[in-house]
Design a protein around this motif. Structure first.
Motif, PDB file in Angstrom:
ATOM      1  N   ILE A  77     -58.356  64.122  47.928  1.00 29.57           N
ATOM      2  CA  ILE A  77     -58.081  64.968  49.266  1.00 29.57           C
ATOM      3  C   ILE A  77     -57.497  66.786  48.705  1.00 29.57           C
ATOM      4  CG2 ILE A  77     -57.493  66.307  51.977  1.00 29.57           C
ATOM      5  CD1 ILE A  77     -58.957  63.578  52.318  1.00 29.57           C
ATOM      6  N   ALA A  78     -58.364  67.403  47.963  1.00 28.20           N
ATOM      7  CA  ALA A  78     -58.145  68.424  46.905  1.00 28.20           C
ATOM      8  C   ALA A  78     -58.249  69.725  48.218  1.00 28.20           C
ATOM      9  CB  ALA A  78     -59.236  68.339  46.631  1.00 28.20           C
ATOM     10  N   PHE A  79     -56.910  70.482  47.581  1.00 25.22           N
ATOM     11  CA  PHE A  79     -56.059  71.204  48.395  1.00 25.22           C
ATOM     12  C   PHE A  79     -55.991  72.509  47.578  1.00 25.22           C
ATOM     13  CE2 PHE A  79     -54.412  69.255  52.566  1.00 25.22           C
ATOM     14  CZ  PHE A  79     -54.116  67.880  52.075  1.00 25.22           C
TER      15      PHE A  79
ATOM     16  N   VAL B 259     -52.746  70.796  38.018  1.00 28.55           N
ATOM     17  CA  VAL B 259     -52.655  69.877  39.231  1.00 28.55           C
ATOM     18  C   VAL B 259     -51.888  69.027  39.556  1.00 28.55           C
ATOM     19  CG1 VAL B 259     -55.092  68.222  39.555  1.00 28.55           C
ATOM     20  CG2 VAL B 259     -55.055  70.811  38.177  1.00 28.55           C
ATOM     21  N   ASN B 260     -50.991  69.323  40.831  1.00 31.01           N
ATOM     22  CA  ASN B 260     -50.338  68.181  40.975  1.00 31.01           C
ATOM     23  C   ASN B 260     -50.537  66.680  41.965  1.00 31.01           C
ATOM     24  OD1 ASN B 260     -48.618  69.549  40.043  1.00 31.01           O
ATOM     25  ND2 ASN B 260     -48.431  70.868  41.802  1.00 31.01           N
ATOM     26  N   PHE B 261     -50.660  65.794  41.831  1.00 28.34           N
ATOM     27  CA  PHE B 261     -50.935  64.693  42.698  1.00 28.34           C
ATOM     28  C   PHE B 261     -50.522  64.222  43.525  1.00 28.34           C
ATOM     29  CE2 PHE B 261     -54.352  64.850  38.923  1.00 28.34           C
ATOM     30  CZ  PHE B 261     -55.212  65.100  39.591  1.00 28.34           C
ATOM     31  N   PHE B 262     -50.359  63.465  44.070  1.00 27.05           N
ATOM     32  CA  PHE B 262     -49.511  62.636  45.216  1.00 27.05           C
ATOM     33  C   PHE B 262     -50.517  61.479  45.878  1.00 27.05           C
ATOM     34  CE2 PHE B 262     -49.016  67.288  45.386  1.00 27.05           C
ATOM     35  CZ  PHE B 262     -47.112  67.052  45.263  1.00 27.05           C
TER      36      PHE B 262
ATOM     37  N   VAL C 209     -54.295  66.418  46.330  1.00 27.29           N
ATOM     38  CA  VAL C 209     -54.233  66.614  44.888  1.00 27.29           C
ATOM     39  C   VAL C 209     -53.934  68.566  45.187  1.00 27.29           C
ATOM     40  CG1 VAL C 209     -55.619  67.582  43.025  1.00 27.29           C
ATOM     41  CG2 VAL C 209     -56.099  65.207  44.004  1.00 27.29           C
ATOM     42  N   ASP C 210     -52.989  68.909  44.814  1.00 32.03           N
ATOM     43  CA  ASP C 210     -52.430  70.146  45.107  1.00 32.03           C
ATOM     44  C   ASP C 210     -53.011  70.830  43.918  1.00 32.03           C
ATOM     45  OD1 ASP C 210     -50.950  72.727  46.285  1.00 32.03           O
ATOM     46  OD2 ASP C 210     -49.113  71.343  45.702  1.00 32.03           O
ATOM     47  N   LEU C 211     -54.123  71.939  44.122  1.00 28.41           N
ATOM     48  CA  LEU C 211     -54.825  72.328  43.181  1.00 28.41           C
ATOM     49  C   LEU C 211     -53.830  73.771  43.079  1.00 28.41           C
ATOM     50  CD1 LEU C 211     -58.421  71.968  43.927  1.00 28.41           C
ATOM     51  CD2 LEU C 211     -57.388  71.590  41.859  1.00 28.41           C
ATOM     52  N   PRO C 212     -53.961  74.368  41.599  1.00 25.47           N
ATOM     53  CA  PRO C 212     -53.109  75.447  41.328  1.00 25.47           C
ATOM     54  C   PRO C 212     -53.645  76.611  41.823  1.00 25.47           C
ATOM     55  CG  PRO C 212     -54.440  74.517  39.517  1.00 25.47           C
ATOM     56  CD  PRO C 212     -54.469  73.958  40.471  1.00 25.47           C
TER      57      PRO C 212
ATOM     58  N   ARG D 195     -63.753  63.518  48.878  1.00 22.14           N
ATOM     59  CA  ARG D 195     -64.056  63.289  49.874  1.00 22.14           C
ATOM     60  C   ARG D 195     -63.863  64.421  50.766  1.00 22.14           C
ATOM     61  NH1 ARG D 195     -63.630  57.934  51.184  1.00 22.14           N
ATOM     62  NH2 ARG D 195     -63.953  56.780  48.995  1.00 22.14           N
ATOM     63  N   LEU D 196     -63.014  64.703  50.570  1.00 18.57           N
ATOM     64  CA  LEU D 196     -63.231  66.602  51.656  1.00 18.57           C
ATOM     65  C   LEU D 196     -62.198  67.164  50.663  1.00 18.57           C
ATOM     66  CD1 LEU D 196     -63.030  67.233  54.256  1.00 18.57           C
ATOM     67  CD2 LEU D 196     -61.264  66.071  54.743  1.00 18.57           C
ATOM     68  N   VAL D 197     -62.429  68.860  50.852  1.00 17.68           N
ATOM     69  CA  VAL D 197     -61.325  69.801  50.537  1.00 17.68           C
ATOM     70  C   VAL D 197     -60.942  70.344  51.463  1.00 17.68           C
ATOM     71  CG1 VAL D 197     -61.665  72.155  48.691  1.00 17.68           C
ATOM     72  CG2 VAL D 197     -63.015  69.657  48.372  1.00 17.68           C
ATOM     73  N   ILE D 198     -59.106  70.946  51.383  1.00 14.44           N
ATOM     74  CA  ILE D 198     -59.011  71.211  52.994  1.00 14.44           C
ATOM     75  C   ILE D 198     -58.903  72.927  51.529  1.00 14.44           C
ATOM     76  CG2 ILE D 198     -57.255  71.652  53.999  1.00 14.44           C
ATOM     77  CD1 ILE D 198     -57.631  69.173  54.291  1.00 14.44           C
ATOM     78  N   GLN D 199     -59.155  73.742  52.089  1.00 12.09           N
ATOM     79  CA  GLN D 199     -59.407  75.436  51.121  1.00 12.09           C
ATOM     80  C   GLN D 199     -58.739  75.971  52.457  1.00 12.09           C
ATOM     81  OE1 GLN D 199     -60.754  76.607  48.710  1.00 12.09           O
ATOM     82  NE2 GLN D 199     -60.146  78.502  49.605  1.00 12.09           N
TER      83      GLN D 199
END
Ligand SMILES: Nc1nc2c(ncn2[C@@H]2O[C@H](COP(=O)(O)OP(=O)(O)O)[C@@H](O)[C@H]2O)c(=O)[nH]1
Ligand SMILES: [Mg+2]
Length: 194
Positions: free
Chosen positions: A27-29, A63-66, A75-78, A108-112
């Motif tokens: 899940i990317a943020f 890019v920070n992965f949890f 995935v906490d994107l810059p 699977r999903l991007v949280i924008q």
């Protein structure tokens, strides 16, 4: 069942060569600097400071992965859109993001995230166009909703939902001080990771 309490920071990647292939659903943020990405991640996971918040805008350039319960990754994107950074830093961000989005990933999903106070910036619109163009599954979290009056909040949310880029998309009003947005996002994430 996902045990959301069982979450840990895994790694930070600051250069394309450090990115690893994803072996878990992700899940990317995504969003501009300071929009509340790290705060939202902490809220979802019930943690005070798993993701570092409030750092000087533009400082988080990795890019920070949890890892969540060995079942998925956040995935906490810059963040983007910080005017005061040099061209060199912006180019570096662009190369890292290019590498991230073009790597083989099980996204699977991007949280924008979009700040509900100001509405979408030009960079936010570019990001939405990008997500639409490549057909990413995404939802919008409209952040810092608590900072608005009830009527301003309703008006801004309506404007956001009416955006042509967001036709047919889900917009979730989010605040770290409320549980409704958190519950809605966790449900969506769970659904996508199944
Ligand atoms: N009032 C309020 N402040 C928030 C909210 N989300 C984030 N913030 C604040 O906004 C600043 C930036 O948040 P951060 O999570 O670091 O943003 P990031 O750069 O996108 O990761 C911090 O000072 C947070 O405390 C929210 O929902 N409500
Ligand atoms: Mg952050």
């Amino acid at each position: 069942m996902i045990n959301w309490q069982n979450a840990s920071f895994e790694t930070s990647c600051g250069a394309p060569s450090q990115l690893f292939a994803s072996d878990l659903p992700e899940i990317a943020f995504s969003g501009k600097s300071n929009v509340g990405k790290s705060s939202l991640i902490n809220k979802l996971l019930n943690r005070k400071a798993l993701a570092k918040t409030g750092a000087e805008p533009g400082k988080t350039r990795t890019v920070n992965f949890f890892n969540i319960d060995s079942q998925l990754r956040f995935v906490d994107l810059p963040g983007y859109g910080y005017a005061k950074v040099s061209k060199e830093i912006k180019d570096k961000w662009m190369r890292l993001m290019d590498a991230f989005w073009s790597s083989e990933r099980d996204t699977r999903l991007v949280i924008q995230l979009i700040d509900l106070r100001n509405g979408p910036s030009a960079d936010d619109i570019m990001m939405l166009d990008f997500l639409n163009h490549y057909g990413y599954e995404y939802v919008v979290a409209a952040t810092k909703a608590d900072k608005l009056s009830k009527s301003q909040r309703a008006e801004n949310a309506e404007k956001l939902r009416a955006l042509k880029q967001l036709e047919g998309k889900t917009v979730i009003e989010f605040s770290t001080r409320e549980d409704a947005g958190k519950t809605a996002l966790l449900e969506l994430i769970t659904e996508r990771v199944k």
